[in-house]
Design a protein around this motif. Structure first.
Motif, PDB file in Angstrom:
ATOM      1  N   UNK A 123       5.496   8.941  -6.475  1.00 26.39           N
ATOM      2  CA  UNK A 123       5.238   8.504  -7.851  1.00 26.39           C
ATOM      3  C   UNK A 123       4.132   7.447  -7.954  1.00 26.39           C
ATOM      4  N   UNK A 124       3.526   7.091  -6.827  1.00 26.80           N
ATOM      5  CA  UNK A 124       2.470   6.067  -6.833  1.00 26.80           C
ATOM      6  C   UNK A 124       1.115   6.685  -7.170  1.00 26.80           C
ATOM      7  N   UNK A 125       0.256   5.900  -7.841  1.00 28.15           N
ATOM      8  CA  UNK A 125      -1.108   6.396  -8.061  1.00 28.15           C
ATOM      9  C   UNK A 125      -2.072   5.896  -6.988  1.00 28.15           C
ATOM     10  N   UNK A 126      -1.586   4.999  -6.100  1.00 30.62           N
ATOM     11  CA  UNK A 126      -2.385   4.574  -4.954  1.00 30.62           C
ATOM     12  C   UNK A 126      -1.470   4.232  -3.783  1.00 30.62           C
ATOM     13  N   UNK A 127      -1.828   4.738  -2.616  1.00 24.69           N
ATOM     14  CA  UNK A 127      -1.116   4.412  -1.385  1.00 24.69           C
ATOM     15  C   UNK A 127      -2.104   3.690  -0.484  1.00 24.69           C
ATOM     16  N   UNK A 128      -1.718   2.501  -0.019  1.00 19.50           N
ATOM     17  CA  UNK A 128      -2.600   1.689   0.812  1.00 19.50           C
ATOM     18  C   UNK A 128      -1.960   1.518   2.189  1.00 19.50           C
ATOM     19  N   UNK A 129      -2.609   2.071   3.194  1.00 20.78           N
ATOM     20  CA  UNK A 129      -2.139   1.958   4.573  1.00 20.78           C
ATOM     21  C   UNK A 129      -2.828   0.740   5.186  1.00 20.78           C
ATOM     22  N   UNK A 130      -2.044  -0.214   5.681  1.00 23.47           N
ATOM     23  CA  UNK A 130      -2.619  -1.470   6.174  1.00 23.47           C
ATOM     24  C   UNK A 130      -2.073  -1.827   7.556  1.00 23.47           C
ATOM     25  N   UNK A 131      -2.979  -1.996   8.520  1.00 17.87           N
ATOM     26  CA  UNK A 131      -2.589  -2.534   9.822  1.00 17.87           C
ATOM     27  C   UNK A 131      -1.686  -1.653  10.652  1.00 17.87           C
ATOM     28  N   UNK A 132      -1.833  -0.344  10.517  1.00 21.34           N
ATOM     29  CA  UNK A 132      -1.050   0.575  11.343  1.00 21.34           C
ATOM     30  C   UNK A 132      -1.905   1.769  11.717  1.00 21.34           C
ATOM     31  N   UNK A 133      -1.720   2.256  12.919  1.00 19.61           N
ATOM     32  CA  UNK A 133      -2.470   3.430  13.393  1.00 19.61           C
ATOM     33  C   UNK A 133      -1.794   4.732  12.982  1.00 19.61           C
ATOM     34  N   UNK A 134      -0.651   4.621  12.304  1.00 18.39           N
ATOM     35  CA  UNK A 134       0.116   5.798  11.842  1.00 18.39           C
ATOM     36  C   UNK A 134       0.406   6.786  12.980  1.00 18.39           C
ATOM     37  N   UNK A 135       0.824   6.228  14.101  1.00 21.31           N
ATOM     38  CA  UNK A 135       1.141   7.086  15.250  1.00 21.31           C
ATOM     39  C   UNK A 135       2.640   7.265  15.453  1.00 21.31           C
ATOM     40  N   UNK A 136       3.432   6.466  14.753  1.00 23.48           N
ATOM     41  CA  UNK A 136       4.892   6.537  14.928  1.00 23.48           C
ATOM     42  C   UNK A 136       5.492   7.421  13.837  1.00 23.48           C
ATOM     43  N   UNK A 137       6.127   8.502  14.269  1.00 23.85           N
ATOM     44  CA  UNK A 137       6.777   9.430  13.324  1.00 23.85           C
ATOM     45  C   UNK A 137       8.259   9.034  13.224  1.00 23.85           C
ATOM     46  N   UNK A 138       8.897   9.123  12.046  1.00 22.52           N
ATOM     47  CA  UNK A 138       8.434   9.778  10.817  1.00 22.52           C
ATOM     48  C   UNK A 138       7.646   8.892   9.847  1.00 22.52           C
TER      49      UNK A 138
ATOM     50  N   UNK B 238      -9.411  -0.100  13.526  1.00 22.89           N
ATOM     51  CA  UNK B 238      -9.844   1.136  14.179  1.00 22.89           C
ATOM     52  C   UNK B 238      -9.771   2.263  13.159  1.00 22.89           C
ATOM     53  N   UNK B 239     -10.801   3.139  13.096  1.00 22.12           N
ATOM     54  CA  UNK B 239     -10.760   4.234  12.121  1.00 22.12           C
ATOM     55  C   UNK B 239      -9.622   5.210  12.414  1.00 22.12           C
ATOM     56  N   UNK B 240      -8.982   5.683  11.347  1.00 20.31           N
ATOM     57  CA  UNK B 240      -7.951   6.707  11.485  1.00 20.31           C
ATOM     58  C   UNK B 240      -8.521   8.038  10.999  1.00 20.31           C
ATOM     59  N   UNK B 241      -8.080   9.114  11.602  1.00 21.75           N
ATOM     60  CA  UNK B 241      -8.554  10.443  11.216  1.00 21.75           C
ATOM     61  C   UNK B 241      -7.365  11.220  10.658  1.00 21.75           C
ATOM     62  N   UNK B 242      -7.322  11.303   9.337  1.00 22.35           N
ATOM     63  CA  UNK B 242      -6.201  11.913   8.644  1.00 22.35           C
ATOM     64  C   UNK B 242      -6.596  13.234   8.028  1.00 22.35           C
TER      65      UNK B 242
END
Length: 237
Positions: free
Chosen positions: A174-189, A209-213
């Protein structure tokens, strides 16, 4: 670089409903080392993953306790990132979904928080279930009833709190903006949460470090505190 920072600031300020997905990098400016730097604490004895596992808690509680105590940083204080996220709650609907277990978002005044992996600052006895103050836990992990005290964090081999997962998904959807901060998004889920974003939502990533999503996003390769200082600057309003 400044162009992407300015774009991110404008998008954050233009949003009405924000979700911040935060990781260890948010707390580094507060003096808390990121997870990767913990790998040397017990070098040659066992991996941090084992020391933070349910098996270690049950089978080698003394080793678990000795390691977990090193995760507490009682002198750490919220930094500009925590403070500005909390300040944005005064003008927007903000949800913080954090991998961090250090309690700094709460200390900064954020109200709508999902501690995805729990919190070091809620401890309880595994035998009788009584809540135990952190100060007592840091002195001893033995409860007066004879049970072992533990922090309410999600260990390896343990399931996530289903309510935390569903609340996170609902907020992102329901958000109009999602801000990913300070994480490499490597931990699932945790890393899979962004798949629930609305089709028209803005996805902004702030990481050194750049993330490739696999999703369209604005990548800001910069220290998060630099970006959040810009957000706090009155001339940007």
């Amino acid at each position: 670089m400044h162009d992407t920072i300015n774009q991110a600031v404008k998008k954050i300020k233009a949003s009405r409903s924000l979700v911040f997905l935060t990781g260890a990098g948010v707390s580094v400016p507060s003096g808390i080392p990121d997870y990767r730097s913990l790998s040397g604490v017990y070098q040659g004895i066992a991996a941090p993953e084992y020391l933070l596992s349910h098996t270690c808690l049950k089978e080698e509680p003394d080793k678990f306790y000795a390691f977990v105590k090193k995760l507490y940083h009682p002198s750490a204080r919220p930094n500009i990132i925590h403070e500005q996220i909390a300040a944005l709650e005064k003008e927007k609907y903000v949800t913080v979904v954090s991998q961090n277990i250090d309690g700094l978002h709460q200390a900064a005044g954020s109200q709508n928080i999902v501690n995805f992996h729990g919190s070091l600052y809620h401890c309880y006895c595994q035998n009788c279930g009584e809540t135990v103050p952190v100060a007592e836990y840091l002195k001893s992990d033995k409860h007066f009833c004879g049970g072992q005290i533990r922090p309410d964090i999600v260990l390896y081999e343990e399931a996530l709190d289903e309510q935390n997962v569903s609340k996170s998904i609902q907020a992102i959807a329901t958000a109009d903006a999602i801000v990913v901060v300070g994480t490499s998004l490597k931990v699932y889920p945790f890393s899979g949460l962004i798949q629930y974003q609305a089709p028209n939502a803005e996805l902004i990533v702030i990481n050194q470090e750049p993330l490739y999503l696999n999703y369209p996003h604005l990548m800001v390769t910069e220290k998060a505190e630099v970006v959040f200082k810009k957000i706090s600057n009155k001339e940007n309003h």
